[in-house]
Scaffold this active site. Structure first.
Site, mmCIF file in Angstrom:
data_model
loop_
_atom_site.group_PDB
_atom_site.id
_atom_site.type_symbol
_atom_site.label_atom_id
_atom_site.label_comp_id
_atom_site.label_asym_id
_atom_site.label_seq_id
_atom_site.Cartn_x
_atom_site.Cartn_y
_atom_site.Cartn_z
ATOM 1 N N GLU A 153 50.625 65.157 43.182
ATOM 2 C CA GLU A 153 50.413 64.675 44.556
ATOM 3 C C GLU A 153 48.965 64.272 44.859
ATOM 4 O O GLU A 153 48.281 64.905 45.680
ATOM 5 C CB GLU A 153 50.912 65.715 45.563
ATOM 6 N N GLU A 344 59.864 67.284 42.539
ATOM 7 C CA GLU A 344 59.976 68.236 43.654
ATOM 8 C C GLU A 344 60.949 67.690 44.685
ATOM 9 O O GLU A 344 60.872 66.517 45.067
ATOM 10 C CB GLU A 344 58.633 68.449 44.363
HETATM 11 O O1 IFM Z 1 54.624 73.661 48.451
HETATM 12 C C1 IFM Z 1 54.324 72.305 48.339
HETATM 13 C C2 IFM Z 1 53.889 71.984 46.922
HETATM 14 O O2 IFM Z 1 52.792 72.737 46.540
HETATM 15 C C3 IFM Z 1 53.531 70.528 46.805
HETATM 16 N N1 IFM Z 1 54.570 69.679 47.324
HETATM 17 C C4 IFM Z 1 55.109 69.991 48.617
HETATM 18 C C5 IFM Z 1 55.522 71.450 48.674
HETATM 19 C C6 IFM Z 1 56.105 71.771 50.063
HETATM 20 O O3 IFM Z 1 55.168 71.497 51.053
#
Ligand code: IFM
Length: 438
Positions: A153, A344
């Site tokens: 990210e 994710e």
């Molecule tokens: O918990 C976070 C993660 O560390 C990175 N992506 C989003 C998730 C939820 O906010």
């Protein structure tokens, strides 16, 4: 391939044990009044075997986790801490013993404090620091780890950390934000090449977060704001990684506002960023509706002019699986990675144990079911999605929001560290079994 994910600072704890050096999140946690800190987190560092057994019980094919850079290189560069490396050796061997494929993320936000003291990601030398770290990991683990995620990210790291000051290192400056973003992307390209150089069968990519956006109305100003938001939030990262260079409309907009240091992007940088990758990791949670004036907001006020039937998670995020399917199609059509892995996807709901001893998190099951359907449908339309990871394995530290935001398939009672598989974990286990039996 079905998996679950975590990151080091969110679960490991043991923030100053085994020779670990301080990271920028340790500093933020100890200098700001944060709701909760990651000092203990899920105490995963001390409960490794128990957590590996839980992964085995859920039956995942793959587990993605991140390395705490300062466990391995306490000063960021230079001397390697063998105790820290040994922890990750045990983790990886434990996964392989259970037939779980390790997916290793090198950077999930916990920069060594010593490197932040030298300017952090805003310093061009961060590309070399990261490449050195990637090479240490490659040399030690490349015999067993084939799946590598360089950076998780980059938008969040750059913007929430260097513009909004919400995440470590807590800065508020546009040129620093764009410098950090640029060096993160260069570091990704450079580390990708370093891993490939020595791990012949490596599968290397990065995890890009995305926010699909629709205009709040058909007005020209809302449409223009949405285009700008997409440039700020999505295209600034996807375009250069996939060889299109930085989006010209955004370069001009940032230059006009004096945000882009004229010496930042040098000849050859965009080629390095576009080093070919094997897969595009995609992190998807929600979509937004943008009205004029909201073109650079992380979480615009809310969906203007629509009444979402599917509601919101406890992060206040709109549940919108259709937007995920559309974005997967867009990634395939506009940027054409060889392979896409959803690295994710998940939801925060706080359902906890009830007297029968279970955790009946029906809303999470509904969320996951709808999003997995969206992935299936994108695949049916020709999008090469080769894997899916639920965020998250354990209820963990949701950064500045603390432990109250629970994303886990496994309930963690933080005071006692007791773990309980939620209904969603059993549901996911069934789904994996159904797929593996054809
Ligand atoms: O918990 C976070 C993660 O560390 C990175 N992506 C989003 C998730 C939820 O906010």
């Amino acid at each position: 391939m079905w998996g679950v994910g975590t990151s080091a600072y969110q679960i490991e704890g043991a923030w100053n044990e085994g020779g670990k050096g301080p990271s920028i999140w340790d500093t933020m946690a100890h200098t700001l009044p944060m709701v909760d800190t990651g000092d203990v987190a899920c105490d995963h560092y001390h409960r490794l075997e128990e957590d590996l057994d839980l992964l085995g019980e859920i039956g995942v094919d793959a587990y993605h986790f991140s390395i705490a850079w300062t466990r391995v290189l306490p000063e960021g560069t230079g001397e390697v801490n063998q105790t820290g490396l040994a922890f990750y050796d045990r983790l990886i061997d434990g996964l392989l013993d259970r037939d779980i494929e390790p997916w290793l993320t090198l950077y999930h936000w916990d920069l060594p404090q010593t490197l932040q003291d030298q300017g952090g990601w805003a310093n061009r030398r961060s590309v070399d620091w990261f490449t050195e770290y990637a090479s240490v990991m490659r040399d030690r683990l490349g015999d067993r780890v084939k799946n590598w995620i360089t950076i998780n990210e980059p938008w969040v790291i750059a913007t929430l950390g260097h513009l909004e000051g919400l995440f470590a290192p807590g800065l508020n400056d546009w040129p620093t934000t764009l410098a950090a973003a640029h060096h993160l992307l260069m570091a990704h390209g450079s580390a990708t090449a370093a891993i490939r150089e020595k791990v012949s069968d490596a599968n290397v990519g990065l995890s890009l977060d995305c926010r699909p956006a629709e205009p709040a109305s058909e007005s020209a100003s809302d449409i223009a704001a949405t285009r700008h938001f997409d440039g700020f939030r999505n295209r600034w990262y996807f375009d250069p990684v996939f060889g299109k260079g930085y989006p010209q409309d955004m370069v001009e907009a940032y230059q006009a506002l004096g945000r882009l240091d004229p010496g930042l992007i040098r000849p050859g940088d965009e080629e390095l960023i576009a080093t070919p990758i094997d897969f595009c990791g995609l992190n998807y949670y929600t979509s937004v509706r943008i009205a004029a004036g909201e073109e650079e907001q992380d979480n615009p006020e809310g969906p203007v002019g629509i009444n979402p039937p599917s509601g919101f998670t406890e992060m206040g995020w709109l549940v919108d699986p259709d937007a995920m399917e559309r974005f997967l199609l867009r990634v395939h059509q506009e940027w054409s990675p060889k392979s896409i892995v959803v690295t994710e996807n998940g939801a925060s709901y706080s359902d906890g144990p009830v007297p029968d001893g279970g955790v009946h998190d029906r809303r999470r099951i509904k969320y996951l079911d709808a999003h997995i359907d969206a992935v299936r449908s994108a695949r049916d339309r020709g999008v090469p999605v080769d894997g899916y990871f639920v965020w998250s394995f354990l209820d963990n530290l949701e950064w500045r929001a603390g432990y109250s935001q629970r994303f886990g398939l496994v309930w963690v009672d933080h005071p006692t560290q007791q773990r309980i598989l939620k209904d969603s974990a059993y549901w996911y286990k069934d789904l994996i079994e159904r797929y593996s039996s054809g």
